[in-house]
Structure formats: structure tokens, C-alpha cells
Design a protein around this motif. Structure first.
Motif, mmCIF file in Angstrom:
data_model
loop_
_atom_site.group_PDB
_atom_site.id
_atom_site.type_symbol
_atom_site.label_atom_id
_atom_site.label_comp_id
_atom_site.label_asym_id
_atom_site.label_seq_id
_atom_site.Cartn_x
_atom_site.Cartn_y
_atom_site.Cartn_z
ATOM 1 N N LEU B 18 1.068 -1.169 0.077
ATOM 2 C CA LEU B 18 0.018 0.007 -0.035
ATOM 3 C C LEU B 18 0.727 0.980 0.011
ATOM 4 O O LEU B 18 1.652 1.515 0.999
ATOM 5 N N ALA B 19 0.911 2.019 -1.073
ATOM 6 C CA ALA B 19 1.893 3.220 -1.239
ATOM 7 C C ALA B 19 1.307 4.529 -0.766
ATOM 8 O O ALA B 19 1.979 5.374 -0.296
ATOM 9 N N VAL B 20 -0.115 4.467 -0.984
ATOM 10 C CA VAL B 20 -0.741 5.649 -0.745
ATOM 11 C C VAL B 20 -2.023 5.155 -0.074
ATOM 12 O O VAL B 20 -2.849 4.498 -0.728
ATOM 13 N N SER B 44 4.283 10.960 -6.904
ATOM 14 C CA SER B 44 4.011 10.730 -8.440
ATOM 15 C C SER B 44 2.877 9.636 -8.330
ATOM 16 O O SER B 44 2.362 9.645 -9.260
ATOM 17 N N THR B 45 3.130 8.621 -7.311
ATOM 18 C CA THR B 45 2.153 7.638 -7.302
ATOM 19 C C THR B 45 0.626 8.157 -7.387
ATOM 20 O O THR B 45 -0.206 7.590 -8.275
ATOM 21 N N PHE B 46 0.580 9.109 -6.511
ATOM 22 C CA PHE B 46 -0.881 9.481 -6.745
ATOM 23 C C PHE B 46 -1.198 10.247 -7.839
ATOM 24 O O PHE B 46 -2.388 10.149 -8.591
ATOM 25 N N VAL B 56 -0.453 0.888 -15.566
ATOM 26 C CA VAL B 56 0.457 0.404 -16.573
ATOM 27 C C VAL B 56 1.415 -0.402 -15.924
ATOM 28 O O VAL B 56 2.199 -1.007 -16.578
ATOM 29 N N ILE B 57 1.835 -0.246 -14.630
ATOM 30 C CA ILE B 57 3.010 -0.962 -13.797
ATOM 31 C C ILE B 57 2.229 -2.260 -13.441
ATOM 32 O O ILE B 57 1.334 -2.533 -12.959
ATOM 33 N N PRO B 58 2.932 -3.404 -14.001
ATOM 34 C CA PRO B 58 2.523 -4.672 -13.433
ATOM 35 C C PRO B 58 2.085 -4.891 -12.175
ATOM 36 O O PRO B 58 2.803 -4.487 -11.213
ATOM 37 N N ASP B 174 4.781 15.940 -13.249
ATOM 38 C CA ASP B 174 5.692 15.430 -12.209
ATOM 39 C C ASP B 174 7.166 15.969 -12.104
ATOM 40 O O ASP B 174 7.957 15.482 -12.959
ATOM 41 N N GLU B 175 7.183 16.979 -11.281
ATOM 42 C CA GLU B 175 8.582 17.614 -11.356
ATOM 43 C C GLU B 175 9.217 18.007 -12.696
ATOM 44 O O GLU B 175 10.328 17.552 -12.841
ATOM 45 N N PRO B 176 8.434 19.054 -13.227
ATOM 46 C CA PRO B 176 8.878 18.984 -14.756
ATOM 47 C C PRO B 176 10.068 19.911 -14.799
ATOM 48 O O PRO B 176 10.819 19.966 -15.703
ATOM 49 N N THR B 205 6.215 19.137 -7.062
ATOM 50 C CA THR B 205 7.466 19.795 -7.081
ATOM 51 C C THR B 205 8.061 19.571 -5.751
ATOM 52 O O THR B 205 7.576 19.243 -4.639
ATOM 53 N N HIS B 206 9.663 19.494 -5.721
ATOM 54 C CA HIS B 206 10.466 19.621 -4.400
ATOM 55 C C HIS B 206 10.768 20.931 -4.066
ATOM 56 O O HIS B 206 11.477 21.056 -2.861
ATOM 57 N N ASN B 207 10.512 21.659 -4.786
ATOM 58 C CA ASN B 207 10.905 23.234 -4.860
ATOM 59 C C ASN B 207 9.829 23.940 -4.119
ATOM 60 O O ASN B 207 8.850 24.504 -4.744
HETATM 61 N N1 ATP Z 1 7.111 0.875 -9.864
HETATM 62 C C1 ATP Z 1 6.959 0.445 -8.384
HETATM 63 N N2 ATP Z 1 6.957 -0.547 -8.015
HETATM 64 C C2 ATP Z 1 6.973 -0.882 -6.592
HETATM 65 N N3 ATP Z 1 6.669 0.288 -5.621
HETATM 66 C C3 ATP Z 1 7.045 1.420 -6.416
HETATM 67 C C4 ATP Z 1 7.115 1.728 -7.567
HETATM 68 N N4 ATP Z 1 7.211 2.987 -7.683
HETATM 69 C C5 ATP Z 1 7.056 3.667 -6.444
HETATM 70 N N5 ATP Z 1 7.061 2.712 -5.578
HETATM 71 C C6 ATP Z 1 7.162 2.984 -4.109
HETATM 72 O O1 ATP Z 1 5.915 3.702 -3.963
HETATM 73 C C7 ATP Z 1 6.265 4.691 -2.732
HETATM 74 C C8 ATP Z 1 5.790 6.086 -3.251
HETATM 75 O O2 ATP Z 1 6.558 6.372 -4.294
HETATM 76 P P1 ATP Z 1 6.614 7.750 -5.254
HETATM 77 O O3 ATP Z 1 7.493 7.480 -6.535
HETATM 78 O O4 ATP Z 1 5.224 7.999 -5.532
HETATM 79 O O5 ATP Z 1 7.089 8.706 -4.389
HETATM 80 P P2 ATP Z 1 7.551 10.484 -4.661
HETATM 81 O O6 ATP Z 1 6.605 10.999 -3.382
HETATM 82 O O7 ATP Z 1 7.223 10.430 -5.995
HETATM 83 O O8 ATP Z 1 8.918 10.432 -4.385
HETATM 84 P P3 ATP Z 1 10.062 11.503 -5.055
HETATM 85 O O9 ATP Z 1 9.889 12.814 -4.513
HETATM 86 O O10 ATP Z 1 11.245 10.887 -4.487
HETATM 87 O O11 ATP Z 1 9.544 11.294 -6.601
HETATM 88 C C9 ATP Z 1 7.584 4.523 -2.575
HETATM 89 O O12 ATP Z 1 7.743 3.417 -1.196
HETATM 90 C C10 ATP Z 1 8.106 3.768 -3.752
HETATM 91 O O13 ATP Z 1 9.030 2.929 -3.435
#
Ligand code: ATP
Ligand code: MG
Lengths: 309, 259
Positions: B18-20, B44-46, B56-58, B174-176, B205-207
Motif C-alpha cells: 500500500l503506497a498511498v 508521483s504515485t498519486f 500500466v505498472i504490472p 511530475d517535477e517538470p 515539486t520539491h521546490n
Molecule cells: N514501480 C513501483 N513498484 C513498486 N513500488 C513503487 C514503484 N514506484 C514507486 N514505488 C513505491 O511507492 C512509494 C511512493 O513512491 P513515489 O514515487 O510515488 O514517491 P514520490 O513522492 O514521487 O517520491 P519522489 O519525491 O522521490 O519522486 C515508495 O515507497 C516507492 O518505493
């Protein structure tokens, strides 16, 4: 600057580098020497054939007349085999890399690799005894309905041992290598490029056209060239499948077929004597040269299209 | 044509991970919304779950609701391909199609949508999109050259031009600017200012300064620890987030007292 660097590097490391550099150089030279050796042998042993008479050339008036139908058959069979195998291989490779669920994809991959492990004699037996007869009804149908196309002019062979059957067998034989290489390259398409297409609203097939194919194009040509090399040189399968009669024809389904250089060598070498042997070796030289020419032509085409991109 | 997005109780998974977790928020139309938060918190995930690029990610999947203008994106009857045509995306790293010219790159999305495009019509779209992306003056004399031949910042603006050529209703970024120099960054920020009159824009953005400069609203995401899901901490008008945020965690993050 360079002297400082030379001192900074540890002597042991440099010895390793030296050994490795020489090893790779030696390996490269070995390949060149082997190739040169073969070329020299074929040329020297082949020369007498160019002045040979009809009695040593199966009745052909000169070596050119003798080798031309064989060359024609070789190129025709190889071209047909590639025409069948490459689209199929690309389809299978795409299925494995982009469509099938992972477990099924791995299974298909294994099965294809297994095809490569079957000896060519087995393919020959299968093609001549099983596939050929099975194809006879198809050939009859083609001869009945599509005889206006020169390829299917007929009359259809009653044994099915035609150049088309031989080409199908060849296609199955080159399928594994072409598939394996294409699959590797498809799978290496950068994720970034694939997502660029998907994010624009591309379907999976559109994504493959936009991202995967442009990336893989030169690799597919390389894969096809390796397959072509195998198809041009394949001996046993063709010798066992084809009922050859040394003609030049585009009729793919009749019982009179051109033979190929490799099959001809295999079938006549055992009984050949004197100048006849030289004639066979000279035909080998022709095959050698043709393989080179085709390979270089293909690479040239690829490199040209790369530059213009 | 810009649209608002309403997200409720969204859980986003990579396989079993569960990432988000449990995100609910509303993204207003014709406005810029910024996502900020520490690395790995799931921004990014969100973002990718908003145009169905996540799946699209398996193994990746989503639970919950994303509603754009009354239409639920994850409804079984909705075609993800249609969603992505409506909601465009710009990635962190510029990704023009390497074998295509600048011209063809801009048109790539349109060619997918309707293959028949007259020459004059195509020219007009290319010029309009490149002008919107502040790139026209720099490339108008070499439209036939490969997109990869541009600088990183130009490539990123080419990708923006490509994304807006299809006139999406929402633009996700995404962080363009993360790979760009200050000049290209400011060109893209200007561009975002202009685009928000027509598009709904979401930017990760991180900025902090960038978030403060370009966005109307800011959402702060955080993560409790490794292998914990990322969560939305608060979403408020950007001015409020950067002056008097509701949550102490937000305050700590933006003032650099994080962790
Ligand atoms: N393709 C993937 N497969 C499995 N887990 C992933 C994948 N992409 C991201 N994650 C996991 O999901 C969580 C959120 O990742 P995400 O890339 O959304 O973070 P982020 O906030 O965009 O970070 P950043 O600021 O570094 O880009 C992290 O724990 C990451 O390890
Ligand atoms: Mg990210």
C-alpha cells in the motif's frame, strides 16, 4: 599529465589490463584468421572448377550455368523462410515482451528456445515425411484457384516435397534465434518512451508502434540477418525435404524445384571425385560471398536509415 | 473545458504494498494545484493514479474514487485510453520520441486521436502548441530536426507542447523542472501561469519556492516511516500553507525542520 597518470596506476592492475587487452586482441585475430583461412581454402580449391567441363558439372556447360540454379534456389528458399519467420518471430516476441502475463510469457520463451535445440535432421525428417504430405491438399487448392499467380502455377506436387515446404521448415528453424533477439530488444525499450506514448492516450498497439518498433528497428534487422545466415547455410533439412531437379522457377508448389547450394553439397559430396569436388567447393565459395554481401547490404541499409532519422 | 477533480478515499497499491492511503481532496478547475512532500511519500504515485497511468505498472492497482466532472475514472465502463487523452501528463525527465522530428513529436498525440489531419491544420496546431510552450521562436527554423537534438529544457517544453497539442482538460506535471536550469525553469513557470487560464494543472515539486510561486492550492503529503503508506496531511490555499498551516507537520516540513 599522462606520465603522472601512469605512475598513479598500480603496476598489478596495469598487468591485468595488458593481459586482458592482449587476450581480446588475440580472440579478435583468431576470428579474422579463421575467416581468412576458409576464404583462402575455398578460393584455391575452387579455382579448377571455373575451367571444368560438362562431364564434371552434371552436364552444365560452365560453372556459372552449374551454380546459378543452386544460387537461385538458395536465395529463394532463404527469402521465403525469412518472409515467413520474421513477422511470426516479431509477433511471438511482442507477445512475450508486452502482451502475455509473465508466467505464460516465460513458458512461451522456453518453448521457442527448445525449438532451437532440435537437430536439423529431425526437422528434415519431419518436413519430408509429415509436413510435406499434409500440405499436398493446400498446394492442390492453390494450384486450382490461384494459379494465375506465378508462385502457385502448379501442377501441385503429389508428395508435398516442394521449395515452399522446405522454406516453411527453414522458417521454423530460424524462428528461435530471431524471436530470442527481438524479444530481448523489445523488452529493453526504455520505460520512459513507452510511458510517453501511453500518457498521450496510445493503445497498447499504438504504444508499440510509437515507442517499441522505432527503438528496436536495427535490432530486428540484426536478428533477421542471423536468421538469414542460418537459412542460407542450412543443409540437412533442405536436402531431406526437397525433391530437387536443378531448375530456375518461381513456381513454389510443383515437383520440379531448384536445389540449394548447401543441400547440393551435402547430397553429392560423398560420390564426388576430382574436379567435381572442386566444383562443390567453388559453390561453397559462392555461398560464402553471398552471405557476406547480404549481411553488408542489410547493415548498410540500417545505418543509412539511422542517419536520416 | 478545464475540469475539476474530486478524489475520495483513494488507496493505491503496488502489488500488496500500500503506497498511498486514504486520500480525499478536490482539485479546482482552471487553477494550479501543487503537491509537496518528502521523497517516497507517494506524490508521483498519486499523480499517476489521476490519469490511470498507475495501472500500466504490472500488479499496480487502485481502490477508491476519482471523479472528473461527474465521471468516475475507475468505472469499469471507462476506457483508460480515453482518460489519458483527456488528462495529459508531463514527466520528470523529458521524453520526446527519439526517432521523431520536433514537428512530429508535437503531433504524436493528435495522430493517435484522428489520423486524418490536413497539412495546413497540422502546421497550425504545431505552431500554436509550440508558442504556448514558449518554444516556437527557438525551433521554428528546424521543425524537421529530431526532438532529441534539443537541450534538456527545450525537450521538456517540447513534451509540454506535445501534451497540450491534444487540448487535454487537465495537465499533470511530475517535477517538470527538476532537471532544468533556472532560466528554463522560469520559462516553464511562466508557461504554467499562462496555461492555467485554460487548463486545470497539477504539479509535483520539491521546490518550495516554486510551489509558492505557481500554485493556488498546495497539498502536503507525508510518510510515517519506511514501508508505511503515504498520506495527505493537509490541503489548503498556498498562501495559508506557507504562512499559517493547520498541521505542525506541514509547518515543520516547509520550514526545513523535517524528520
Ligand atoms: N514501480 C513501483 N513498484 C513498486 N513500488 C513503487 C514503484 N514506484 C514507486 N514505488 C513505491 O511507492 C512509494 C511512493 O513512491 P513515489 O514515487 O510515488 O514517491 P514520490 O513522492 O514521487 O517520491 P519522489 O519525491 O522521490 O519522486 C515508495 O515507497 C516507492 O518505493
Ligand atoms: Mg516522484
Amino acid at each position: 599529465m599522462s606520465t603522472i597518470e601512469a605512475k598513479a596506476g598500480s603496476p598489478k592492475r596495469r598487468l591485468g589490463d595488458l593481459v586482458f587487452a592482449n587476450l581480446t586482441r588475440a580472440a579478435g585475430l583468431t576470428i579474422l584468421l579463421a575467416l581468412a583461412g576458409v576464404a583462402v581454402f575455398l578460393t584455391i580449391e575452387g579455382i579448377p572448377a571455373f575451367t571444368a567441363g560438362p562431364e564434371d558439372l552434371k552436364g552444365a556447360s560452365s560453372f556459372v550455368v552449374y551454380v546459378w540454379p543452386l544460387l537461385f534456389g538458395t536465395l529463394l528458399a532463404a527469402a521465403l523462410a525469412l518472409a515467413i519467420a520474421v513477422p511470426l518471430a516479431i509477433g511471438v516476441a511482442l507477445t512475450v515482451s508486452h502482451y502475455a502475463p509473465r508466467r505464460i510469457a516465460t513458458l512461451i520463451g522456453y518453448l521457442i528456445d527448445l525449438l532451437a535445440a532440435v537437430p536439423s535432421v529431425v526437422y528434415g525428417l519431419w518436413g519430408g515425411l509429415f509436413l510435406g504430405p499434409k500440405l499436398v491438399p493446400l498446394y492442390e487448392w492453390l494450384a486450382d484457384h490461384l494459379s494465375f499467380i506465378p508462385f502457385f502455377a502448379g501442377p501441385a506436387s503429389t508428395t508435398g516435397r516442394t521449395i515452399l515446404t522446405a522454406s516453411i521448415v527453414l522458417a521454423i528453424m530460424v524462428l528461435p534465434i530471431v524471436t530470442a533477439i527481438s524479444r530481448e530488444i523489445f523488452a529493453q525499450t526504455p520505460r520512459l518512451n513507452e510511458e510517453a506514448a501511453l500518457a498521450l492516450g496510445a493503445t497498447r498497439w499504438e504504444m508499440i508502434r510509437l515507442s517499441v518498433f522505432p527503438y528496436a528497428r536495427s535490432g530486428i534487422v540484426s536478428a533477421a540477418m542471423l536468421g538469414l545466415g542460418r537459412a542460407l547455410g542450412e543443409t540437412m533439412a533442405v536436402a531431406m525435404v526437397l525433391s530437387a531437379s536443378g531448375v530456375v522457377t518461381f513456381n513454389l508448389i510443383s515437383s520440379t524445384n531448384p536445389s540449394t547450394i548447401a543441400a547440393n553439397i551435402a547430397l553429392t559430396f560423398a560420390d564426388a571425385t576430382g574436379i567435381q569436388v572442386n566444383a562443390l567447393i567453388a559453390s561453397g565459395l559462392v555461398l560464402f560471398v553471398i552471405t557476406f554481401v547480404v549481411n553488408f547490404a542489410a547493415r548498410w541499409i540500417v545505418s543509412r536509415s539511422e542517419v536520416s532519422v | 473545458m478545464a475540469k475539476s477533480i474530486d478524489i475520495s478515499d483513494l488507496n493505491i497499491y503496488y502489488g500488496d504494498f500500500l503506497a498511498v492511503e486514504g486520500v480525499s481532496l478536490s482539485i479546482p478547475a482552471r487553477s494550479v494545484t501543487a503537491f509537496i512532500g518528502p521523497s517516497g511519500c507517494g506524490k508521483s504515485t498519486f499523480l499517476r493514479s489521476l490519469n490511470r497511468m498507475h495501472e500500466v505498472i504490472p500488479g499496480a492497482r487502485v481502490e477508491g474514487k476519482v471523479v472528473v466532472d461527474g465521471q468516475s475514472l475507475y468505472d469499469p465502463s471507462v476506457d483508460p485510453v480515453e482518460v489519458r487523452r483527456m488528462i495529459g501528463m508531463v514527466f520528470q525527465r523529458p521524453n520526446p520520441f527519439p526517432t521523431m522530428s520536433i514537428y512530429e513529436n508535437v503531433l504524436a498525440g493528435l495522430r493517435l486521436n484522428n489520423k486524418r489531419l490536413g497539412r495546413a491544420e497540422a502546421d497550425a496546431v504545431v505552431e500554436k502548441s509550440l508558442r504556448s510552450a514558449n518554444l516556437w521562436e527557438e525551433v521554428k527554423d528546424r521543425l524537421g530536426k529530431p526532438g532529441m537534438g534539443l537541450s534538456g529544457g527545450q525537450q521538456q517544453r517540447l513534451c509540454i507542447a506535445r501534451a497540450i497539442a491534444v487540448e487535454p482538460q487537465v495537465l499533470l506535471m511530475d517535477e517538470p523542472c527538476s532537471a532544468l536550469d533556472p532560466i528554463s525553469t522560469s520559462a516553464i513557470e511562466d508557461l504554467i501561469h499562462e496555461l492555467k487560464t485554460e487548463y486545470t494543472i497539477v504539479i509535483v515539486t520539491h521546490n518550495m519556492q516554486q510551489a509558492a510561486r505557481v500554485s493556488e492550492d498546495t497539498a502536503f503529503f507525508n510518510i510515517a516511516g519506511a514501508n508505511k503508506p503515504g498520506k495527505l496531511i493537509e490541503m489548503n490555499p498556498t498562501k495559508k500553507i506557507f504562512s499559517v498551516p493547520d498541521e505542525p507537520a506541514t509547518e515543520a516540513y516547509i520550514s526545513g525542520r523535517f524528520g
